[in-house]
Design an enzyme around this catalytic site. Sequence first.
Site, PDB file in Angstrom:
ATOM      1  CE  LYS A  79      34.589  40.938  40.392  1.00 15.71           C
ATOM      2  NZ  LYS A  79      35.195  39.766  39.695  1.00 15.71           N
ATOM      3  CB  SER A 154      33.052  39.671  36.354  1.00 14.99           C
ATOM      4  OG  SER A 154      33.884  39.078  37.331  1.00 14.99           O
ATOM      5  CB  SER A 178      36.727  37.909  36.585  1.00 15.46           C
ATOM      6  OG  SER A 178      35.545  37.508  35.925  1.00 15.46           O
TER       7      SER A 178
END
Length: 483
Positions: A79, A154, A178
């Site tokens: 990420k 996210s 997330s």
Amino acid sequence: MNLAEITAHEAGDLLRRREISAAELTDAVLQQIDRSESTIHAYITRTPDEARRQAAEIDRRFAAGEDLPALAGIPIALKDNLSTKGIRTTCASKILDGYVPPYDATAVERLRAAGAVILGKTNLDEFAMGSSTEFSAFYPTANPWDPSLVPGGSSGGSAAAVAANEATVALGSDTGGSIRLPASFCGVVGLKPTYGRVSRYGLVAFGSSLDQIGPLTRDVTDAAIVLSAIAGRDPRDSTSLDWPVQDYRQSLISEVKGLRVGVPNEYFVEGMDPMVAEAIRRAIAKIAELGANVDETSLPNTRYALAAYYVVAPAEASSNLARYDGVKYGLRVDGSDVWEMFNRTREVGFGAEVKRRIMVGTYTLSAGYYEAYYVQAMKARTLIKQDFDRAFERFDVLAVPTAPTVAFPLGARIEDPVAMYLTDVCTVTVNAAGLPGLVVPCALVRGLPVGLQLLGAPGSEDTLLRIGYAFEQSGDWKATRLT
Ligand code: GLN
């Protein structure tokens, strides 16, 4: 066999038997990225040359007879809020434009030491604030099951990459869901470890008392392998726990007899898609069939969790994001004096959702409102934690939905912050209390994946992985995996 589709542990076995090379595995995944990235947009930055170089190095070490860690030669996506030395780190924000970290996050450093092959950096909601990956300053990521839908957020880029075979495993971060929400929406496994289990050093801070790094993988075994590689005390993060790191693969016994599983009714929220609720109930019935003792329970303070989260997380964010001022990192928009420079940089650099969080956070921390909002939210947080403490006297694990719905259409909630925030109603509780949460795919509803969420007491990752593994082994979920 398409090497882009296999799990890390399958790949690890093949690598050790010298039936495949790390170079072949990496090439297969890079080819899949080339094929599907134009529809999925899982990545912000790709590092194929570096990945090939790392893979070749691993092949040399295997050929030299070295006994390498489980993740050696395994292609991984990170990420883009994890600091990577020499690779730009954007947090999907314009404000970090041009920023290249001079150091690796501890989790990244540990993956590199384990020989993992880094494919690149995945898309996210700006600074991890969002539930759909639509708040990226670059582009939204599409759900591999249906590109007209969101992947969740996210960590949507990481989940989509794993689901679309554009990475074998991935890391995400979880402040209020997330990792778990995109795992549910994309039909992959997602694990949010106990607060402090994995060092946050080098994870760009959002809500420092809530943030955790964790794996997104195609099965539970891979989640156990990745967690074992990244967990453990780190002197550079004083909140990291000094607990011994286990080899979590050892906990993967397909046996749940006698485990006590609680089902808190508060998680079956009003307005929930009845077919999702039904899918979760069926998954829980399956766990009972496997020999666990399942009982209903109640966590009454759950009702305060979402409101408390959306006070505490923005409060922490507003202070964490004060550092982006045009001086230290990335973007600078000049002005006639330093204040104008600060203002212009932040005006241009931050997106609308991040600005909303900063304004909410600053407001709730300001003199006069602090008692009414922040202090109240912290009290609610204590009540939520106490509910869990009581529940874990009676139960080993709680089994709940991950979200009230399956993946929703791109654009559907982007204009309505409250609708977007409501997506997180089943996930924010464990961050508030610092607990681990594991999501395993459990059903398809109207052709879209649904994840069962398993919650445990601090440090109970082994129990969660065990029950997740038993569930995974019991069914034919794998047959419905997206390939
Ligand atoms: N969706 C939640 C939020 O927007 C959680 C985000 C996260 O876990 N990083 O704050």
